[in-house]
Design a protein around this motif. Structure first.
Motif, PDB file in Angstrom:
ATOM      1  N   PHE A 181       0.822  -1.212   0.000  1.00 10.61           N
ATOM      2  CA  PHE A 181       0.000   0.000   0.000  1.00 10.61           C
ATOM      3  C   PHE A 181       0.858   1.265   0.000  1.00 10.61           C
ATOM      4  O   PHE A 181       0.486   2.276  -0.591  1.00 10.61           O
ATOM      5  CB  PHE A 181      -0.941   0.000   1.210  1.00 10.61           C
ATOM      6  N   THR A 182       1.995   1.192   0.658  1.00 14.40           N
ATOM      7  CA  THR A 182       2.886   2.349   0.691  1.00 14.40           C
ATOM      8  C   THR A 182       3.550   2.595  -0.651  1.00 14.40           C
ATOM      9  O   THR A 182       3.548   3.712  -1.179  1.00 14.40           O
ATOM     10  CB  THR A 182       3.966   2.146   1.773  1.00 14.40           C
ATOM     11  N   SER A 183       4.101   1.547  -1.235  1.00 12.47           N
ATOM     12  CA  SER A 183       4.837   1.712  -2.493  1.00 12.47           C
ATOM     13  C   SER A 183       3.911   1.950  -3.686  1.00 12.47           C
ATOM     14  O   SER A 183       4.301   2.624  -4.646  1.00 12.47           O
ATOM     15  CB  SER A 183       5.713   0.489  -2.761  1.00 12.47           C
ATOM     16  N   SER A 184       2.697   1.409  -3.650  1.00 17.28           N
ATOM     17  CA  SER A 184       1.763   1.616  -4.770  1.00 17.28           C
ATOM     18  C   SER A 184       1.389   3.086  -4.904  1.00 17.28           C
ATOM     19  O   SER A 184       1.158   3.578  -6.019  1.00 17.28           O
ATOM     20  CB  SER A 184       0.499   0.773  -4.569  1.00 17.28           C
ATOM     21  N   PHE A 185       1.328   3.783  -3.797  1.00 18.26           N
ATOM     22  CA  PHE A 185       1.026   5.217  -3.851  1.00 18.26           C
ATOM     23  C   PHE A 185       2.136   5.971  -4.580  1.00 18.26           C
ATOM     24  O   PHE A 185       1.884   6.929  -5.304  1.00 18.26           O
ATOM     25  CB  PHE A 185       0.850   5.776  -2.439  1.00 18.26           C
ATOM     26  N   VAL A 186       3.369   5.522  -4.395  1.00 21.32           N
ATOM     27  CA  VAL A 186       4.504   6.151  -5.072  1.00 21.32           C
ATOM     28  C   VAL A 186       4.523   5.767  -6.554  1.00 21.32           C
ATOM     29  O   VAL A 186       4.822   6.584  -7.427  1.00 21.32           O
ATOM     30  CB  VAL A 186       5.826   5.740  -4.397  1.00 21.32           C
ATOM     31  N   ARG A 187       4.174   4.531  -6.855  1.00 22.48           N
ATOM     32  CA  ARG A 187       4.288   4.012  -8.219  1.00 22.48           C
ATOM     33  C   ARG A 187       3.174   4.459  -9.145  1.00 22.48           C
ATOM     34  O   ARG A 187       3.371   4.535 -10.361  1.00 22.48           O
ATOM     35  CB  ARG A 187       4.297   2.478  -8.180  1.00 22.48           C
ATOM     36  N   ALA A 188       1.983   4.692  -8.615  1.00 18.02           N
ATOM     37  CA  ALA A 188       0.796   4.899  -9.462  1.00 18.02           C
ATOM     38  C   ALA A 188       0.984   5.980 -10.530  1.00 18.02           C
ATOM     39  O   ALA A 188       0.689   5.735 -11.711  1.00 18.02           O
ATOM     40  CB  ALA A 188      -0.420   5.194  -8.589  1.00 18.02           C
ATOM     41  N   TRP A 223      -3.344   9.314 -10.040  1.00 20.78           N
ATOM     42  CA  TRP A 223      -3.545   8.191  -9.114  1.00 20.78           C
ATOM     43  C   TRP A 223      -4.818   7.418  -9.461  1.00 20.78           C
ATOM     44  O   TRP A 223      -5.340   6.691  -8.649  1.00 20.78           O
ATOM     45  CB  TRP A 223      -3.607   8.696  -7.677  1.00 20.78           C
ATOM     46  N   TYR A 226      -4.550   3.784  -8.861  1.00 20.48           N
ATOM     47  CA  TYR A 226      -3.941   3.357  -7.589  1.00 20.48           C
ATOM     48  C   TYR A 226      -4.649   2.143  -6.993  1.00 20.48           C
ATOM     49  O   TYR A 226      -4.006   1.183  -6.554  1.00 20.48           O
ATOM     50  CB  TYR A 226      -3.949   4.505  -6.575  1.00 20.48           C
ATOM     51  N   GLY A 227      -5.991   2.189  -6.996  1.00 17.00           N
ATOM     52  CA  GLY A 227      -6.746   1.083  -6.405  1.00 17.00           C
ATOM     53  C   GLY A 227      -6.483  -0.228  -7.105  1.00 17.00           C
ATOM     54  O   GLY A 227      -6.206  -1.253  -6.455  1.00 17.00           O
ATOM     55  N   ALA A 230      -2.778  -1.270  -6.511  1.00 19.51           N
ATOM     56  CA  ALA A 230      -2.577  -1.836  -5.173  1.00 19.51           C
ATOM     57  C   ALA A 230      -3.245  -3.195  -5.058  1.00 19.51           C
ATOM     58  O   ALA A 230      -2.701  -4.125  -4.452  1.00 19.51           O
ATOM     59  CB  ALA A 230      -3.123  -0.880  -4.115  1.00 19.51           C
TER      60      ALA A 230
END
Length: 364
Positions: A181-188, A223, A226-227, A230
């Protein structure tokens, strides 16, 4: 004669009782002892304890230094970030062409034929991908290693060497979920730009695609996936990391039984096998994520569940596994390279961090 007839024993008993009663009466009316005493004598020990405690609070004792060979949580997080960043960059540069081919296959509808054209420009979008790899992998592995150590006491296996697998599996799944959840926010945002570039016509740059997205849909649109990103990564990570840790542990124990260290190629095999299994199982989620990120307004999916339902109804179950072969190839090779690079980097930098911490602790 009458006096002499009284038994001596009776006379003695009466005399004794009389003397005792007189002594008790005398004691009852005796003068009290008025010897002067300090009224604080009985509370002085308690006052002394209070004063000592107060003095200790004003001058706190120095913190005990961590024993040599023990890394702090901050060092663990930093080592994970550095090792993850290096591994992420290496794996993206080496295997990016396979990811491009996979994305193009998944983005096409079932009616669109696959032609050799998908092999052209396979490095399109490499700049945003490489730019995302370092921070995303750094955040993921920094968080993963930190949570794995922080949650270990809860699982009752601080040393990580219990023979029972269930607590370790739960621990690795929880750490992977938090890291995901942390890294997906950065990657999106990077993933959005990268995949738009991969399916776009020639002449477009990352900056142009980024500007189009922000101008048309706003910054929040970066984003948009993002969902689904993730959600795609979460099941993948929940499968991959417990498998990787399990395979690695079994091979390490076999090596230790022979008095040997675990070889790096074994770590790479563990990463490859875990990645291949996880990627095959989660391909349908990856297909939906790709469609959502590259979709046009006319075929907009409302979400992951809607995407799964519509693809299944309109194109059949086969469409949910489009691109499974390049995806499994890419991730299995990527798992070998990634985990090999990650463990190799960690092995090199950990002694440096350990030395720095031991010197800092010794100087305190």
């Amino acid at each position: 004669a009458m006096f002499n007839s009284t038994p001596p024993a009776a006379f003695n008993v009466c005399d004794l009782r009389t003397r005792r009663s007189r002594g008790a009466a005398t004691a009852a009316f005796a003068s009290p002892d008025f010897t002067p005493r300090n009224p604080f004598d009985h509370i002085k020990p308690a006052l002394d304890r209070v004063l000592l405690a107060s003095a200790a609070e004003k001058k706190p004792a120095p913190l005990a230094a961590a024993p040599p060979g023990t890394l702090s949580p901050q060092a663990i997080f930093q080592i994970g970030m550095l090792s993850g960043a290096v591994a992420g960059i290496i794996v993206d540069i080496v295997l990016y062409p396979l990811d491009t081919i996979k994305t193009r296959i998944q983005a096409a509808s079932a009616a669109t034929p696959i032609t050799p054209k998908i092999l052209s420009g396979v490095y399109k979008g490499i700049i945003p991908a490489a730019a995302a790899s370092a921070p995303a992998a750094a955040v993921f592995f920094g968080t993963y290693d930190y949570l794995k150590r922080a949650l270990a006491p809860v699982a009752g296996m601080l040393d990580g060497e219990k023979s029972f697998i269930a607590p370790e599996t739960v621990l690795h799944m929880a750490a992977a979920a938090g890291a995901d959840f942390t890294s997906s926010f950065v990657r999106a945002p990077f993933e959005m730009v990268k995949q738009r570039l991969q399916v776009a016509g020639g002449g477009k740059t990352a900056g142009m695609v980024l500007g189009e997205i922000v101008k048309k849909d706003g910054v929040g649109a970066l984003w948009k996936g993002y969902g689904s990103l993730a959600l795609r990564e979460l099941p993948f990570d929940l499968i991959q990391f417990p498998l990787y840790e399990f395979f690695k542990k079994r091979l390490r124990k076999a090596r230790e039984a022979k008095g040997q260290e675990q070889a790096m190629w074994e770590v790479m095999v563990c990463g490859s096998a875990a990645g291949a299994i996880a990627s095959a199982i989660t391909t349908p989620l990856d297909v939906v994520k790709t469609r959502i990120m590259v979709q046009s307004e006319g075929v907009a999916y409302k979400g992951v569940a809607d995407g799964l339902r519509r693809i299944l109804a309109e194109e059949g179950p086969k469409a949910l596994f489009k691109g499974v072969v390049p995806r499994v190839m890419w991730i299995s090779l990527g798992g070998a390279i990634f985990f090999g690079s990650y463990e190799a980097t960690k092995k090199q930098v950990m002694p440096l961090f350990q030395k720095a911490e031991d010197e800092a602790n010794a100087a305190k």
